[in-house]
Motif scaffolding. Structure first.
Motif, mmCIF file in Angstrom:
data_model
loop_
_atom_site.group_PDB
_atom_site.id
_atom_site.type_symbol
_atom_site.label_atom_id
_atom_site.label_comp_id
_atom_site.label_asym_id
_atom_site.label_seq_id
_atom_site.Cartn_x
_atom_site.Cartn_y
_atom_site.Cartn_z
ATOM 1 N N GLU A 179 -15.330 28.324 53.743
ATOM 2 C CA GLU A 179 -15.093 29.187 52.345
ATOM 3 C C GLU A 179 -14.275 28.908 51.636
ATOM 4 O OE1 GLU A 179 -14.709 33.189 53.717
ATOM 5 O OE2 GLU A 179 -16.789 32.446 55.469
ATOM 6 N N ASN A 180 -13.578 27.009 51.941
ATOM 7 C CA ASN A 180 -12.439 26.921 51.071
ATOM 8 C C ASN A 180 -12.957 25.518 49.706
ATOM 9 O OD1 ASN A 180 -10.343 25.480 49.888
ATOM 10 N ND2 ASN A 180 -9.836 23.771 52.398
ATOM 11 N N SER A 219 -12.788 22.023 49.654
ATOM 12 C CA SER A 219 -13.933 21.279 51.285
ATOM 13 C C SER A 219 -15.411 20.468 50.576
ATOM 14 C CB SER A 219 -13.681 22.425 51.904
ATOM 15 O OG SER A 219 -15.073 22.178 52.763
ATOM 16 N N GLY A 220 -15.044 19.599 50.979
ATOM 17 C CA GLY A 220 -17.133 18.816 50.144
ATOM 18 C C GLY A 220 -17.997 20.081 50.970
ATOM 19 N N PHE A 221 -17.899 20.879 51.833
ATOM 20 C CA PHE A 221 -19.050 22.199 52.271
ATOM 21 C C PHE A 221 -18.822 23.952 50.690
ATOM 22 C CE2 PHE A 221 -19.068 19.821 56.168
ATOM 23 C CZ PHE A 221 -20.754 19.296 56.171
ATOM 24 N N TRP A 222 -17.210 23.538 49.981
ATOM 25 C CA TRP A 222 -17.672 24.592 49.314
ATOM 26 C C TRP A 222 -18.593 25.070 48.784
ATOM 27 C CZ3 TRP A 222 -15.287 28.946 48.516
ATOM 28 C CH2 TRP A 222 -15.361 29.888 47.458
ATOM 29 N N ASN A 223 -19.131 26.498 49.162
ATOM 30 C CA ASN A 223 -20.955 27.379 48.484
ATOM 31 C C ASN A 223 -21.795 26.157 48.334
ATOM 32 O OD1 ASN A 223 -19.720 29.026 47.018
ATOM 33 N ND2 ASN A 223 -19.243 28.414 45.174
ATOM 34 N N SER A 224 -21.884 24.917 49.509
ATOM 35 C CA SER A 224 -22.204 24.355 49.861
ATOM 36 C C SER A 224 -24.200 25.312 50.266
ATOM 37 C CB SER A 224 -22.267 23.211 50.661
ATOM 38 O OG SER A 224 -23.039 22.476 51.514
#
Length: 320
Positions: free
Chosen positions: A236-237, A240-245
């Motif tokens: 949820e950051n 981050s590379g995983f943001w909205n992933s």
């Protein structure tokens, strides 16, 4: 990329990525047979017993990591026809063993370990440094993974420093992570993907500290204790590379593996192990002095190493 080094031109980067994909081998008959059958294991020879022993013997202070890694690998490898690749995500602060475990895992799975031509290591700083070229990186990354999976369906892909990955870039590999028989003519369900990130490390440390203050033994900490904090910090950051992933939204990560902060006695174990590795005498006074020289937090209790075991090797020379 070393600090102060000149940026690598994007065209050169794309050429390197294309070369690594080995396109010439991607579509020949041998590669297609390898991708669609179990006849070709591409240097893949898992030794789970050896891995479990090595983790138990040499991985310091991470019982939850041993549990999650072995559970994930056993379940995946016992199935001759997995429905999707194995996807694991390692989280924790510096020096807690993320890179060490990923290297060990690969060493017990592939002949040649990290040097195997079927093991592919990505770093955002090296391979994807410029945000303005993200669309070109996406295409290169997709081709790289597709080409290598076509060459060998039993491949491994390590993505280091996911906390530095440009948001949105990693989603290009989503088609290779989900349950399907083929993607782009490639059978990819026997592949292994490992994401490595410092993101969530601070939150893991805070939860571990809070549980210690609540008198919960470190060995009793469960994944359920840590998952909410990791999710908030990593998934949820916006940085981050995983943001909205879609990788997160579609629940494509099979195992989240948290690395706990290391205590003073864990650091002493690292020092002793490093002395043996360097061929030096394991002197109790040196072990104590090296461990004492490392900063610990919080300031009052000084419970956990601020750098894990990362600086142990470089500090030993000061005490001989």
């Amino acid at each position: 990329m070393a600090p102060g080094a000149a940026p690598v031109p994007v065209r050169v980067l794309l050429v390197l990525l294309a070369a690594a994909a080995r396109p010439a081998a991607a579509w020949d008959l041998w590669a297609l047979r390898c991708g669609f059958s179990a006849d070709c294991e591409c240097g893949f020879g898992p030794d789970l017993r050896g891995l479990e022993f090595d983790l138990a013997t040499n991985l310091v202070g991470q019982p939850l990591v041993r549990q999650q890694v072995m559970k994930g690998l056993r379940g995946f490898l016992e199935n001759p026809n997995p429905v999707k690749p194995l996807v694991m995500s390692f989280h924790g602060s510096t020096g807690t063993g993320k890179t060490y475990v990923s290297s060990m895992l690969i060493r017990y799975l592939f002949q040649g370990g990290l040097q195997s031509p079927y093991v592919h290591h990505f770093s955002p700083i090296v391979h994807f440094p410029h945000a303005e070229h993200i669309e070109q990186y996406k295409e290169s990354l997709r081709r790289w993974i597709q080409g290598n999976l076509t060459s060998c369906g039993r491949s491994a892909f390590l993505f280091d420093e996911m906390d530095k990955m440009h948001p949105g870039l990693i989603d290009v590999i989503i088609p290779f992570l989900g349950p399907s028989w083929v993607v782009y003519g490639t059978n990819y369900r026997k592949a292994i993907f490992i994401f490595i990130s410092n993101a969530g490390g601070e939150q893991i440390n805070n939860v571990t500290l809070a549980l210690w203050r609540a008198r919960k033994d470190r060995e009793e900490i469960s994944l359920q204790d840590l998952e909410p904090a990791i999710s908030k910090a990593v998934f949820e950051n916006p940085e981050s590379g995983f943001w909205n992933s879609g990788i997160i939204n579609e629940h494509l990560i099979d195992f989240v593996v948290p690395f706990l902060p290391l205590k003073h006695h864990h650091v002493k174990q690292c020092v002793a192990s490093e002395l043996v590795q360097q061929g030096l005498e394991v002197r109790p006074d040196v072990v104590q002095e090296v461990a004492d020289s490392i900063p610990y937090f919080p300031e009052e209790e000084k419970l956990f190493s601020s750098t894990g075991c990362k600086t142990v090797a470089s500090r030993i020379s000061f005490f001989f």
